[in-house]
Design a protein around this motif. Sequence first.
Motif, PDB file in Angstrom:
ATOM      1  N   ARG A 339       0.855  -1.186   0.000  1.00 47.21           N
ATOM      2  CA  ARG A 339       0.000   0.000   0.000  1.00 47.21           C
ATOM      3  C   ARG A 339       0.894   1.242   0.000  1.00 47.21           C
ATOM      4  O   ARG A 339       1.391   1.623   1.066  1.00 47.21           O
ATOM      5  N   ARG A 541      -0.097  -5.297  15.146  1.00 47.30           N
ATOM      6  CA  ARG A 541      -0.769  -4.283  14.346  1.00 47.30           C
ATOM      7  C   ARG A 541      -0.663  -2.938  15.051  1.00 47.30           C
ATOM      8  O   ARG A 541      -0.480  -2.885  16.265  1.00 47.30           O
ATOM      9  N   GLY A 547      -9.819   0.699  16.677  1.00 49.92           N
ATOM     10  CA  GLY A 547      -9.354  -0.588  16.162  1.00 49.92           C
ATOM     11  C   GLY A 547      -7.866  -0.584  15.915  1.00 49.92           C
ATOM     12  O   GLY A 547      -7.111   0.040  16.647  1.00 49.92           O
ATOM     13  N   SER A 548      -7.430  -1.292  14.876  1.00 56.46           N
ATOM     14  CA  SER A 548      -6.013  -1.360  14.536  1.00 56.46           C
ATOM     15  C   SER A 548      -5.870  -1.591  13.046  1.00 56.46           C
ATOM     16  O   SER A 548      -6.843  -1.938  12.352  1.00 56.46           O
ATOM     17  N   GLU A 549      -4.638  -1.378  12.556  1.00 55.66           N
ATOM     18  CA  GLU A 549      -4.372  -1.571  11.135  1.00 55.66           C
ATOM     19  C   GLU A 549      -2.965  -2.113  10.960  1.00 55.66           C
ATOM     20  O   GLU A 549      -2.135  -2.035  11.857  1.00 55.66           O
ATOM     21  N   GLU A 550      -2.705  -2.681   9.766  1.00 63.99           N
ATOM     22  CA  GLU A 550      -1.371  -3.202   9.482  1.00 63.99           C
ATOM     23  C   GLU A 550      -0.362  -2.060   9.461  1.00 63.99           C
ATOM     24  O   GLU A 550      -0.678  -0.945   9.067  1.00 63.99           O
ATOM     25  N   GLY A 551       0.844  -2.357   9.862  1.00 62.40           N
ATOM     26  CA  GLY A 551       1.903  -1.339   9.884  1.00 62.40           C
ATOM     27  C   GLY A 551       3.230  -1.939   9.531  1.00 62.40           C
ATOM     28  O   GLY A 551       4.182  -1.833  10.295  1.00 62.40           O
TER      29      GLY A 551
END
Length: 600
Positions: A339, A541, A547-551
């Motif tokens: 991304r 994450r 919430g959370s997200e990919e990093g």
Amino acid sequence: MGVDTAPLSWFPKQFDAGAINGEGAKKLLGTPAVSPADVLVREMAQNSWDARGDAAEIAFTMNLRKLSPAVVSVLRDQVFTGAATGTGLRELLDRPEVWALEISDRGTVGLGGPIRNDLAVAPGVSTNFIDLVFNVGSTKSDPHAGGNYGFGKTISYSVSEVGAVLIWSRYRDGPETQDRLIGSAIGEAFDRGGKRYTGRHWWGRAIDGDRIEPIIGQEAFTVGSHVFSHGFNDGVAGTSQLILSPVLGGADREEDVDKLVRATLYNLWPKLLRDQRDRPRMDIRIQIDGAEVPVPAVETHPVLSGYADCLQAVRAAQAGAPTPSAAWKVDVHEIRSQRPIKLLGHLALTRYPLDQRAADSAGVDPGRGVTMMRHEAELVVTTSLQQALTTAGFQWAGVFKPVNEVDASFAKAEPPAHDDWLTQHIKDPRMKRDVNISFTRMKEAVDQFLAPPSAASPDAATSAAAVGDMLAGMLAGIDGPGPSTRTPEAKSGAGKRAARPRAVVESVQREHASPGWSRTTLTLTADDLPAAGATVRVTLRVGIDGGSEEGDDVIRVVGWSDSTAGSDRTFLPGAKSRFVYESREDLAIDVDASVVNEPV
């Protein structure tokens, strides 16, 4: 014996608004992680490469020479005139023996452009002369050039005992060539006649008492021919620098030359390859008093040969050509971000035999790291050393190069000495992401590459069967498994369990890792496991509101304490292990530890 020209004028720089102290100018290079000889070789060769123009070949020579009495006389009486306060030049040139390091390139564009740095320069006009001689910290306009900060040129002053250099250059001026010669030194600040001086000095022709210019044309050629051992052939441009009394770290001049050879081999080995694949060649020579000193061949070197195979594979991948043949298999990985979806570079990895006796004779350690370099320049920025192979008799090597489209991102990551990639140097978040994701993807590929071939027994890695497995996978063009002692995983019974297995984080320890990054160690165990054990996975994450997200560009998985790579590890009942990761200090990281593979 004198020279039939007027002596050069001494021009010490006075302090004025914005002037930089001479000692401060030398310190701009910082504290590189490599030796002065390494930095000198890297910077001087890279400057020559960047000045190659359209040449098919560049001649680059380093000649450590004892100056004759006649040359010393010219330097003392006609070049480095005046008091030269704060440098020690006068004392040096009165010694019975004076050494110098003469570094020359031919087939380059030379130091052209204006000779005044106080006047505007039209777009597209070369500023090579004023950038090298007068300006400090000026950047190169080409973002793909190996050196972009302009501070590395101070290394020639830093390695001189008296901080003094004589520069002779020939550049093309229309259909003709033109010679320029100027002396320069950096010493201590001093007071003189009631005025304060910075410690920067030049020797040339003083103009109106307020600036200095080089001597030019026949006059420059006459002086240069009396001092330098390497002249100019008709129509050939280039630059020579004479570094007075070089301090290279050797116990004597022979050891200094050995240091130059080693620095050349380990920093310029991509330029030493015989097969340059349509790239301009660089004929690199090292001399002592004009006598050639051999540089070992990279292709047959006990360690660098593996790196050479990797570089040729990366070159081919980035040129869209077939992978060149090699004795040992080379794996090429595309390093990509998801991304946005973008190709960042190529990483080549290989395992190859270790000739320990040859390595010991050459005074080198076995290969066990990834060499990182820029796309066009192919300057060895750094080699990230990692764990050695556990299989006796083998070593490994890797090479990473970014693609041309993102090379500027890695240029921004380099400190002034160009000896590392540090993301804290990057202000643009997109460029920083390019470098961070490349680090993460490279680590993942290397961890997988280094994973032991078998965990069947504690000594499996050194058994004959394990060596057979490795050889089968390493020999280029050979597919299929080698001999193996691996056994299928046993299946457990199908009985009911009273409780479902679960992973437990018992403790968390966090510490500073590097600027902007922290290292976290999790101690984990697992409850209610079957006798055959189960796989525990740690998922990381970035925590955000709601919430959370990919990093993947801000989290780096280091692995488990037993050297298991990746986020998964098999736990047996009663087992305990530590899992380590690194993350940006300014982020909250959500950790999920779970049992994902239960034997049934």
